[in-house]
Design a protein around this motif. Structure first.
Motif, PDB file in Angstrom:
ATOM      1  N   ALA A   1       7.280   3.859  10.069  1.00  0.00           N
ATOM      2  CA  ALA A   1       6.318   3.982   8.971  1.00  0.00           C
ATOM      3  C   ALA A   1       5.137   4.867   9.372  1.00  0.00           C
ATOM      4  O   ALA A   1       4.728   5.762   8.609  1.00  0.00           O
ATOM      5  CB  ALA A   1       5.827   2.600   8.547  1.00  0.00           C
ATOM      6  N   PHE A   2       4.578   4.629  10.531  1.00  0.00           N
ATOM      7  CA  PHE A   2       3.440   5.422  10.991  1.00  0.00           C
ATOM      8  C   PHE A   2       3.833   6.880  11.195  1.00  0.00           C
ATOM      9  O   PHE A   2       3.066   7.795  10.883  1.00  0.00           O
ATOM     10  CB  PHE A   2       2.877   4.808  12.277  1.00  0.00           C
TER      11      PHE A   2
ATOM     12  N   VAL B   1       4.200   8.550   7.697  1.00  0.00           N
ATOM     13  CA  VAL B   1       2.876   8.780   7.118  1.00  0.00           C
ATOM     14  C   VAL B   1       2.186   9.950   7.817  1.00  0.00           C
ATOM     15  O   VAL B   1       1.563  10.802   7.165  1.00  0.00           O
ATOM     16  CB  VAL B   1       2.016   7.494   7.195  1.00  0.00           C
TER      17      VAL B   1
ATOM     18  N   THR C   1       1.226  13.333   5.875  1.00  0.00           N
ATOM     19  CA  THR C   1      -0.187  13.687   5.863  1.00  0.00           C
ATOM     20  C   THR C   1      -0.396  15.094   6.416  1.00  0.00           C
ATOM     21  O   THR C   1      -1.202  15.865   5.893  1.00  0.00           O
ATOM     22  CB  THR C   1      -1.000  12.670   6.682  1.00  0.00           C
TER      23      THR C   1
END
Length: 78
Positions: free
Chosen positions: A25-26, A29, A33
Motif C-alpha cells: 500500500a505504501f 501510494v 504520488t
C-alpha cells in the motif's frame, strides 16, 4: 520529458520503499504520488509557465547581479 523524468524518479523511490518495507500500500501510494506530482509540476498555466519553470527563473534571478554600481553624473552636463 520533465514529467517522464519525474515519474521515473518517483518509481525509483517507490522501488526503494518496496525493498526496505515490503509494504504494498505504501509503495503504491508513493508511486502514484510521484507520478501525479511530476505531472502537476510540469503542467503549464495561463502564463505559459510550469512550477519547474518558475523555480528555474527564481534561481536564475537569485544568482544574477543584484547590485548595480553607477557613478552619478551631472544631469545638465555642467
Amino acid at each position: 520529458m520533465q514529467s517522464i523524468a519525474g515519474s521515473l524518479f518517483g518509481g525509483a523511490v517507490a522501488a526503494i520503499i518496496w525493498l526496505c518495507s515490503n509494504n504494498v500500500a505504501f509503495t503504491v501510494v508513493a508511486a502514484l504520488t510521484g507520478i501525479f506530482g511530476s505531472v502537476m509540476m510540469c503542467t503549464k498555466d495561463q502564463n505559459n509557465q510550469s512550477v519547474v519553470d518558475q523555480v528555474g527563473n527564481m534561481i536564475r534571478f537569485a544568482r544574477s547581479q543584484q547590485i548595480y554600481p553607477y557613478r552619478a553624473l551631472s544631469e545638465w552636463g555642467t
